[in-house]
Motif scaffolding. Sequence first.
Motif, PDB file in Angstrom:
ATOM      1  N   TYR A   2     -35.896  11.112  35.459  1.00 53.74           N
ATOM      2  CA  TYR A   2     -37.095  10.689  36.158  1.00 53.74           C
ATOM      3  C   TYR A   2     -37.530  11.797  37.106  1.00 53.74           C
ATOM      4  CZ  TYR A   2     -36.093   6.010  34.499  1.00 53.74           C
ATOM      5  OH  TYR A   2     -35.857   4.933  33.703  1.00 53.74           O
ATOM      6  N   PRO A  12     -48.348   9.065  34.116  1.00 53.56           N
ATOM      7  CA  PRO A  12     -47.714  10.282  34.608  1.00 53.56           C
ATOM      8  C   PRO A  12     -47.936  10.437  36.105  1.00 53.56           C
ATOM      9  CG  PRO A  12     -49.829  10.846  33.680  1.00 53.56           C
ATOM     10  CD  PRO A  12     -49.624   9.351  33.451  1.00 53.56           C
ATOM     11  N   VAL A  28     -47.361  15.547  35.970  1.00 55.22           N
ATOM     12  CA  VAL A  28     -46.073  15.749  35.322  1.00 55.22           C
ATOM     13  C   VAL A  28     -45.912  14.597  34.336  1.00 55.22           C
ATOM     14  CG1 VAL A  28     -43.585  15.927  35.610  1.00 55.22           C
ATOM     15  CG2 VAL A  28     -45.103  16.828  37.388  1.00 55.22           C
ATOM     16  N   TYR A  29     -45.706  14.904  33.057  1.00 54.01           N
ATOM     17  CA  TYR A  29     -45.612  13.859  32.041  1.00 54.01           C
ATOM     18  C   TYR A  29     -44.799  14.341  30.851  1.00 54.01           C
ATOM     19  CZ  TYR A  29     -49.398  16.624  30.073  1.00 54.01           C
ATOM     20  OH  TYR A  29     -50.151  17.674  29.585  1.00 54.01           O
ATOM     21  N   PRO A  30     -44.209  13.482  30.032  1.00 55.82           N
ATOM     22  CA  PRO A  30     -44.019  12.053  30.296  1.00 55.82           C
ATOM     23  C   PRO A  30     -42.974  11.861  31.390  1.00 55.82           C
ATOM     24  CG  PRO A  30     -42.815  12.659  28.330  1.00 55.82           C
ATOM     25  CD  PRO A  30     -43.565  13.892  28.788  1.00 55.82           C
ATOM     26  N   ASN A  31     -43.040  10.726  31.998  1.00 59.64           N
ATOM     27  CA  ASN A  31     -42.106  10.393  33.060  1.00 59.64           C
ATOM     28  C   ASN A  31     -41.742   8.919  32.917  1.00 59.64           C
ATOM     29  OD1 ASN A  31     -40.576  10.497  35.361  1.00 59.64           O
ATOM     30  ND2 ASN A  31     -42.307  10.327  36.744  1.00 59.64           N
ATOM     31  N   SER A  33     -38.494  11.206  31.072  1.00 66.04           N
ATOM     32  CA  SER A  33     -38.401  12.090  29.916  1.00 66.04           C
ATOM     33  C   SER A  33     -36.937  12.378  29.623  1.00 66.04           C
ATOM     34  CB  SER A  33     -39.131  13.405  30.200  1.00 66.04           C
ATOM     35  OG  SER A  33     -38.977  14.281  29.114  1.00 66.04           O
ATOM     36  N   ASN A  36     -38.728  17.066  26.162  1.00 70.04           N
ATOM     37  CA  ASN A  36     -39.730  18.006  26.664  1.00 70.04           C
ATOM     38  C   ASN A  36     -40.665  17.340  27.648  1.00 70.04           C
ATOM     39  OD1 ASN A  36     -38.843  20.238  25.149  1.00 70.04           O
ATOM     40  ND2 ASN A  36     -39.867  19.428  23.340  1.00 70.04           N
ATOM     41  N   THR A  37     -41.044  18.084  28.661  1.00 66.53           N
ATOM     42  CA  THR A  37     -41.907  17.599  29.727  1.00 66.53           C
ATOM     43  C   THR A  37     -42.991  18.635  29.969  1.00 66.53           C
ATOM     44  OG1 THR A  37     -40.046  16.450  30.714  1.00 66.53           O
ATOM     45  CG2 THR A  37     -41.937  16.813  32.129  1.00 66.53           C
ATOM     46  N   SER A  38     -44.136  18.192  30.443  1.00 70.08           N
ATOM     47  CA  SER A  38     -45.237  19.099  30.756  1.00 70.08           C
ATOM     48  C   SER A  38     -45.614  18.965  32.217  1.00 70.08           C
ATOM     49  CB  SER A  38     -46.465  18.769  29.906  1.00 70.08           C
ATOM     50  OG  SER A  38     -46.196  18.975  28.549  1.00 70.08           O
ATOM     51  N   ASP A  75     -44.942  23.620  29.336  1.00 69.14           N
ATOM     52  CA  ASP A  75     -44.012  22.686  28.718  1.00 69.14           C
ATOM     53  C   ASP A  75     -42.615  23.226  28.961  1.00 69.14           C
ATOM     54  OD1 ASP A  75     -46.128  21.165  27.624  1.00 69.14           O
ATOM     55  OD2 ASP A  75     -46.258  22.527  25.927  1.00 69.14           O
TER      56      ASP A  75
END
Length: 93
Positions: A2, A12, A28-31, A33, A36-38, A75
Amino acid sequence: IYFSQNSLSALPITSTLKGSSLIAVSKVYPNPSNNNTSVELDLKSVSNVKITLSDLMGKEVMVITDENTSSVKKDFSVSNLNSGLYTVNYFIN
């Protein structure tokens, strides 16, 4: 995993940072995760931007970016991190 940012927990995470000459919008997403996160950041003007990820003890576990820019879209993988709560830290000069 998280992510927490300025004590927000929306999915997000979206926040607006305001200063005397700085206006920024970040996501910040996905949350949560587990792979991979962006992270996205849009600034009003070009600035030195460093975005890091820290554990709850404050230990920096990752530098996501460190560049001179007005827009960030990165990412990154969190699959090598232990499950838990992490903070996204923005340093903008």
